[in-house]
Design an enzyme around this catalytic site. Structure first.
Site, PDB file in Angstrom:
ATOM      1  N   LYS C  11    -146.043 -34.892  83.582  1.00  9.48           N
ATOM      2  CA  LYS C  11    -145.422 -34.151  84.683  1.00  9.48           C
ATOM      3  C   LYS C  11    -144.106 -34.820  85.031  1.00  9.48           C
ATOM      4  O   LYS C  11    -144.036 -36.021  85.251  1.00  9.48           O
ATOM      5  CB  LYS C  11    -146.335 -34.162  85.913  1.00  9.48           C
ATOM      6  CG  LYS C  11    -145.890 -33.211  87.006  1.00  9.48           C
ATOM      7  CD  LYS C  11    -146.010 -31.754  86.577  1.00  9.48           C
ATOM      8  CE  LYS C  11    -147.214 -31.065  87.162  1.00  9.48           C
ATOM      9  NZ  LYS C  11    -147.534 -29.798  86.504  1.00  9.48           N
ATOM     10  N   GLN C 221    -113.292 -51.207  77.673  1.00 10.71           N
ATOM     11  CA  GLN C 221    -114.296 -51.973  76.922  1.00 10.71           C
ATOM     12  C   GLN C 221    -114.397 -53.404  77.451  1.00 10.71           C
ATOM     13  O   GLN C 221    -115.486 -53.968  77.568  1.00 10.71           O
ATOM     14  CB  GLN C 221    -113.944 -52.020  75.424  1.00 10.71           C
ATOM     15  CG  GLN C 221    -114.246 -50.748  74.642  1.00 10.71           C
ATOM     16  CD  GLN C 221    -113.084 -49.781  74.592  1.00 10.71           C
ATOM     17  OE1 GLN C 221    -112.280 -49.714  75.527  1.00 10.71           O
ATOM     18  NE2 GLN C 221    -112.987 -49.022  73.509  1.00 10.71           N
ATOM     19  N   HIS C 249    -110.062 -40.293  83.966  1.00  9.69           N
ATOM     20  CA  HIS C 249    -108.602 -40.425  83.919  1.00  9.69           C
ATOM     21  C   HIS C 249    -107.948 -39.975  85.217  1.00  9.69           C
ATOM     22  O   HIS C 249    -108.244 -38.897  85.744  1.00  9.69           O
ATOM     23  CB  HIS C 249    -108.048 -39.597  82.761  1.00  9.69           C
ATOM     24  CG  HIS C 249    -108.656 -39.927  81.439  1.00  9.69           C
ATOM     25  ND1 HIS C 249    -108.670 -41.206  80.920  1.00  9.69           N
ATOM     26  CD2 HIS C 249    -109.273 -39.157  80.506  1.00  9.69           C
ATOM     27  CE1 HIS C 249    -109.278 -41.196  79.737  1.00  9.69           C
ATOM     28  NE2 HIS C 249    -109.655 -39.967  79.467  1.00  9.69           N
TER      29      HIS C 249
END
Lengths: 293, 293, 293, 293
Positions: C11, C221, C249
């Protein structure tokens, strides 16, 4: 003491699925029903007395019971039945507004004889709003989520240019929009026969689509007017059409930096911002009643 | 120092619409393309050097340029072209994964000769994922948002009952689900001819639908297996099918308090919670590779 | 006959609100719980026999009953209790995975002594996933919807340029992302004491935030790695962090056509496309186990 | 020929982020601005002439240019500046309506001296709508997405019972709602000083919250009225408050089948259907002007 102004209450978004079994052939209606009631409700706001308040839970129960007792011939007919019930059975309730969204299903075709399988037809939603004050009816039907696009036959030029204008004129552009349409039927009186709601919806939808496709467009406003006017002209039972059309910009991508020419072939489908064009188109002499806001 | 584990980067959700003009007859492809690249990316994570990083903005530009240069025969073919480009043109990039959503449009039929008008077909989305490591291809196609419903031929009984079980057994219930399907093609090698992606998708979709409609269901798991097995049995180019099927509960409304009997006619369509049934069906001998999570 | 591969059922999205009344001072836990069970389930898929199937409705009931019987000390502790219950009480079930979303509420401060009023704290959601196979535990906690932004101290330059590169280098840009973080605890064995889940979450969240704010960024990064590494370095109970960071952006608007200079003051916040940076950061010697897909 | 009724056009959802740099301390305004203009627009609808049409693209540019030239002191002040510009600089435009959503950010506290890092505060959105016809101003501010909950001090009984009523009376229930509030300022004339919009918003929001928390509730209508009245009584600059309050039902779970008693501790948070209570509260003598639909 501050004054109580316009108010309403009810149960919103009751999801009811009604199955009709015609032997092995099943039929399906799938609605989302919202009930809003108004009337003598000063006491509950000012003093918390619920003596005039039919619980919203009861509105929900009524939707289910009526689906059983009366079936659902159309969203509009079901809304009329509900509105009449609340206004005529509850003395303190003077006005009911029923809003319904209807989701379309189509049969799954199979090799076998089974006729009980369905697939949701898409994102388009049929809408119906029924208002009743005990004497007059107002029925506004419509649709949302009908996304349409012309790859050509759309221009945009000759507009005002001020200090902040940088847009280049376009002689061939994509025109795309997500149609939100509402149309008001002239019918308001129980003494007159009601329109054929199912046919009215199918016809209005068809005229919106064909007017969009067939209009050579110099602006989205022009296309909008043509869509609304087509419905008014072809459907005598409809007095008013209101359209809200986002201009879903498809920008021609600049491929020159890659040494390529974009001959109206490659577009960036933008999300935001978007133009928003909204207008009402009326039968001559009719009053605008569909809210603009 | 903490270690860098699996990583990727790229531009997600580049929305490209490609028009092909065959005289007055126009054709349309509408894609949402997400590029993820992996390879020698330690420096950018550990030291912020972008010397190996092709900007994600360039990935976006490449999508648009390729749409012009090569057209879009199918989502899968377009993804293969993009993946090959990134892996073969950029030495530090060792692996590319292209994910594409495709939105379907159908022609608006009009009285005139115009063939440039379209309406979005619905909420169903076609998906394609192409992965490439310079040697092997993996193509996983699929769909989401295909909502289907059987009004009968579904039962649920004979299940385990523990201290917390209150569910009543059902001998006739609505079975509804929103199909999320992915299927993996066996093709992985450039030396072999690629499948017909357009036909493969249409056929797989058709088999999922007909298996759903034709299965007399004792559990949604059984229906799921039949749907996956049908695709495996009928489409030799497909080795693996993974299905994620929410059980969209339609509860029979208790109408007894209102003196009414509900003969499987009136249902409440619930939102949450919902059952969730997920499984992979495999060609005998094939390895499960579609992620389960 | 096609083979049955990996499968689970359960569920999803059981919404439970648990109130604790400490006199006039009330406390609140608001969870969305999804249960997925696996084990000896071939029969239900292949033949529709439910003899091994505990209904998903029972999973829902168990969530509510356990909320009453045991309270909810933390999402992780509650998930552990549920997972243990299903695996140990149902012989055919060999593995349970409990996923929980937790919504945070904060007290509304009032002049009075009332301590039972709350406001939702925001869009951020705390997540917890507990997996158990009868012997080993795996607990992955995390968060989604934590949107952060640096107005400066972010650059992006020195990247690869190919035929399709048009991006200009940036020496000062906005860096914004919507953090989706998951971290895996080293704890896996009932014989060892479990971590303090509430404190672990608060600490991990705090380190993610401060690493984001304090990193002078040459690429998203690099920021990602710093965020993950900060958690690994400061929290010995955590062995693995996986981050999925969309690069939201914010484009500097070109104001020159209006005779204005944009000194990094006015930005367009774009929706799509967006960069997507994903990576795992690991304690030295740890295996990556959080799925990457 | 069908008549053109009420209409408007403009650019919707221009997303602008404005940074102010006070040395190392940065400030942030994050708005979503929608412009709607009306006036002499018959020609563009009826004939496709754009001679009176300032492009919606220009409206977008104006938002960005004004953010640079004038800054954003408050959403209301920014909206007033935009509305005045369009109506006074474009002869065919007779009316402008500016709608703004503002997203709140809070500083991320760090050990360092950095003051340029922010986290989105949550799902609550501040709203402002400014309308101007060249003579009179109407400013309606508000908020959406403020979710609040009382764990006690709420009852519901003494209501009407008809054939379809099954609801049990409640002497202690959870009361939860997602506040959508709009309030109209009395200010309309340039000759009078405008209110302090920032303070007005903070104060109105605070009164809504404290009235919700401090009201012992016999119905959500009563709580609604108290919330609106509190604002009217405490803020002389506000003449009208309209509230739309969904009753987010938290149903007490029946634990008796499991041998447990639920002492108002464990609740199921339902999605649909929900009650919907809407009302306007007015300063004595004021006219209701905020649309009810």
């Amino acid at each position: 003491m501050p004054t109580l102004g316009p108010n309403s209450y009810g149960k919103a978004e009751t999801r009811v699925v009604r199955v009709v079994r015609d032997g092995a052939v099943h039929h399906l209606k799938d609605l989302n029903v919202s009930v809003a009631l108004s009337g003598e409700m000063a006491d509950v706001h000012l003093r918390g007395s619920n003596a005039n308040v039919l619980p919203t839970d009861t509105a929900k129960n009524t939707v289910y019971a009526f689906a059983k007792e009366h079936g659902i011939a159309s969203a509009e007919e079901f809304g009329i039945r509900l509105a009449r019930h609340f206004v005529t059975s509850q003395q303190p309730i003077h006005r009911a507004r029923i809003r319904i969204e209807e989701y379309a299903w189509e049969r799954i075709e199979t090799a076998g004889r089974a006729k009980h399988s369905f697939a949701r037809r898409g994102q388009e939603v049929r809408t119906a709003q029924v208002s009743y004050d005990g004497r007059c009816w107002e029925v506004v039907s419509g649709l949302t989520g009908l996304t349409v696009l012309n790859t050509t036959d759309s221009e945009f030029w000759g507009y005002v240019k001020d200090r902040y204008t940088t847009l280049q004129e376009a002689r061939d552009r994509i025109l795309a929009t997500d149609v939100h349409a509402r149309w008001r039927y002239g019918w308001s009186d129980d003494a007159r026969p009601a329109p054929d709601w199912e046919r009215g919806h199918a016809e209005a939808r068809g005229h919106l689509l064909s007017a969009f496709a067939e209009t050579y467009s110099l602006s989205l406003q022009q296309t909008l007017y043509q869509m609304g006017a087509r419905v008014i002209e072809r459907r005598p039972e409809i007095d008013e059409v209101r359209l809200s059309l986002p201009n879903q910009h498809h920008f021609l991508v600049d491929l020159e930096p890659f040494g390529l020419t974009n001959d109206n072939e490659v577009y960036f489908a933008a999300d935001r911002p978007y133009g928003l064009i909204e207008a009402t188109v009326l039968r001559d002499g009719a009053e605008p009643r569909i809210p603009t806001d």
